[in-house]
Design an enzyme around this catalytic site. Structure first.
Site, PDB file in Angstrom:
ATOM      1  N   ALA A   1       1.724   5.486  -0.254  1.00 11.31           N
ATOM      2  CA  ALA A   1       1.223   6.524   0.362  1.00 11.31           C
ATOM      3  C   ALA A   1       0.308   7.247  -0.665  1.00 11.31           C
ATOM      4  CB  ALA A   1       2.146   7.638   0.677  1.00 11.31           C
TER       5      ALA A   1
ATOM      6  N   GLU B   1       9.702   1.423  10.406  1.00 14.24           N
ATOM      7  CA  GLU B   1      10.834   2.430  10.646  1.00 14.24           C
ATOM      8  C   GLU B   1       9.989   3.432  10.617  1.00 14.24           C
ATOM      9  OE1 GLU B   1      12.696   5.297   9.217  1.00 14.24           O
ATOM     10  OE2 GLU B   1      12.733   4.394   7.023  1.00 14.24           O
TER      11      GLU B   1
ATOM     12  N   LYS C   1       0.863  -1.070   0.054  1.00 17.80           N
ATOM     13  CA  LYS C   1       0.024  -0.009   0.108  1.00 17.80           C
ATOM     14  C   LYS C   1       1.017   1.208   0.045  1.00 17.80           C
ATOM     15  CE  LYS C   1      -1.380   2.860   2.862  1.00 17.80           C
ATOM     16  NZ  LYS C   1      -1.645   4.080   2.154  1.00 17.80           N
TER      17      LYS C   1
ATOM     18  N   GLU D   1      10.910  16.062  15.086  1.00 13.65           N
ATOM     19  CA  GLU D   1      11.188  15.999  13.305  1.00 13.65           C
ATOM     20  C   GLU D   1      10.697  17.136  12.572  1.00 13.65           C
ATOM     21  OE1 GLU D   1       9.798  12.391  11.832  1.00 13.65           O
ATOM     22  OE2 GLU D   1      11.718  11.944  10.669  1.00 13.65           O
TER      23      GLU D   1
ATOM     24  N   CYS E   1      13.651  10.920   6.723  1.00 15.07           N
ATOM     25  CA  CYS E   1      13.756  10.438   8.025  1.00 15.07           C
ATOM     26  C   CYS E   1      15.015  10.444   8.762  1.00 15.07           C
ATOM     27  CB  CYS E   1      13.099   9.047   8.331  1.00 15.07           C
ATOM     28  SG  CYS E   1      13.521   7.784   7.207  1.00 15.07           S
TER      29      CYS E   1
END
Ligand code: ADP
Length: 475
Positions: free
Chosen positions: A173, A246, A171, A378, A280
């Site tokens: 995004a 992750e 799947k 973040e 990330c």
């Protein structure tokens, strides 16, 4: 406007229900994506399970040959696919090509690894017995990927799981499904058996729940936010489903006074601004030792001001748009908060409202205190907070004062310090004099709230293998 299909059990499926895919450089839709409901996702898992029963039986070598052919297809189509990545994600074309090259390399690495799902023969403790440890594929894998590296993060999951003998339902995004459809075209071109790799799209939470609750789905591998990771962990508790996660990062980048300053600045530029800061493993907090603090800032600001911002399709652009308005608003808020805490904005930091896309000028903010939002959360944008430190012990403590631990970076030429940093920095990946540590043959993943498990490397395939002990009585 083209409606892109799903890839289900070897068929291309266009549906009536669709959603728009937006080009962030223009803030307008350019394509539509087909969507399915939860019951059709369940069917995809059924088909993946039927395919698994034969895919697991073929040799690792044969699976590897399929992956090599998919790699060749992807490489051959790189010009078209790189444009697609740039259009749906916004990143500069050169970086889309790098993303494809990395995806191709992942496929080739796991094609080779497919032949090496080694077990062990263990010496027996008592007479009349023999012990083996064998590895078998875990089964159908539900993979969920994010928008920031729309091709490579899906391919990373698929390549390792397929090499292990698993089948995959991916799947992508909502913002960036088209790179995955383009990948499915490569899979289709090499005639991978139906059901071995499929693409689904629809309500993320429903698909997530189906992956969790359907007993045919044996593992979920996810890259994305910590908050969605927590939803999956809660759901997995109900059915004890294995997860590879992750999640977010909050990488510190340390520059010591003994570093090669030019290299440290270049390393910080790439670790911060690659993918327009939407990575990330992006450096989120830059700590520079006091004697070289001003010199570092001068060089870093000059290079940041020189970055070319614009539509990623245009030649020479280094900074594309952010993914959406919300991302730009978060970047602005992090800068505002830093300034309110006494930091100095040295360049950039403006949402380019005169352009239609979600453009945000790369920013450097100096003297940001550790309690600033951008030092704790973040930012996921081209905002570089920089601050000074005095001692190694102090900066290690500050670097580790985070719930996250995905990556960390340090620039130093001192060997003893290198080892102290390697051992004490709390991160799954550490770049020493290296702003881009990721590579196919080494494990990728984090500690603390940055996730569970590793992708890539030997560990990447092991994540999709069960370990079985076989005890044989021979007397
Ligand atoms: P980001 O903030 O980077 O968009 P998300 O964690 O929201 O990160 O998205 C990463 C992936 O997780 C995407 O494919 C998204 O559609 C999916 N996702 C979002 N919500 C859920 C959910 N409740 N269950 C499963 N997957 C989800």
């Amino acid at each position: 406007m083209k409606t892109h299909p799903l890839y289900l059990n070897g068929e291309w499926v266009v549906t009536e229900t669709t959603h728009a895919v937006v080009n962030p450089a223009k803030a307008e839709p350019f394509a539509r994506m087909s969507l399915i409901d939860r019951s059709r996702v369940a069917q995809a898992l059924n088909d993946a399970h039927a395919a698994f029963l034969s895919w697991r039986q073929i040799t690792g070598k044969a699976r590897g040959e399929f992956l090599q052919k998919i790699a060749a297809e992807l490489d051959r189509r790189r010009d078209g696919i790189s444009r697609l990545i740039t259009m749906e994600n916004g990143k500069p074309l050169a970086q889309s090509l790098t993303e494809i090259a990395m995806a191709v390399d992942h496929l080739r690495w796991f094609a080779e690894e497919a032949r090496r799902g080694y077990g062990r023969v263990i010496p027996n403790q008592v007479e009349g017995k023999r012990h083996l440890v064998i590895k078998t594929p875990i089964g159908v894998v539900g993979a969920i990927s994010p928008w920031n590296f729309p091709l490579v993060l899906g391919v990373r999951k698929a390549a390792s799981a397929l090499a292990a003998g698993c089948t995959v339902v991916l799947k992508p995004a909502r913002q960036t499904p088209l790179s995955s459809v383009a990948f499915a075209e490569c899979v289709d071109a090499v005639k991978l058996p139906p059901g071995v790799f499929q693409i689904v799209a629809g309500s993320a939470s429903e698909i997530g729940q189906e992956f969790l609750q359907n007993p045919l789905c044996r593992k979920i591998t996810f890259t994305g936010s910590t908050s969605v990771g927590q939803i999956l962990i809660r759901g997995a508790a109900e059915c004890v489903k294995p997860l590879s996660l992750e999640l977010g990062g909050q990488a510190p980048l340390l520059v010591f006074e003994d570093a090669d300053l030019e290299k440290a600045v270049d390393g910080a530029m790439i670790a911060k601004f690659r993918n327009t800061g939407q990575s990330c493993i992006a450096a989120n907090r830059i700590y520079v030792q006091r004697p070289i603090y001003q010199r570092f800032l001068d060089l870093f600001v000059a290079k940041t001001k020189a970055l070319k911002i614009g539509d990623g399709l245009l030649v020479g652009v280094q900074i594309g748009p952010l993914i959406d308005d919300e991302a730009a608003a978060k970047a602005a808020q992090h800068i505002e908060d830093a300034v309110a805490h006494g930091a100095r904005l040295l360049c950039g930091g403006r949402r380019l409202k005169e352009r239609k896309g979600f453009f945000f000028e790369p920013a450097v903010v100096a003297d940001v205190p550790d309690r600033g939002l951008c030092m704790q959360e973040e930012t996921f944008a081209p905002v570089a907070p920089v601050c000074a430190f005095d001692t190694e012990a102090e900066v290690i403590q500050r670097a580790n004062a985070s719930n996250f631990g995905l990556s960390a970076y340090a620039f130093t030429r001192d060997l003893g310090r290198t080892f102290r940093l390697m051992e004490s920095l709390e991160a799954g990946m550490i770049g020493i004099n290296d702003g881009v540590p990721t590579t196919s043959q080494c494990p990728f993943g984090g500690v603390k709230q940055s996730g569970w498990g590793r992708e890539l490397g030997l560990e990447g395939m092991d994540a999709f293998l069960e370990t079985k002990h076989i005890s044989i009585g021979i007397a």
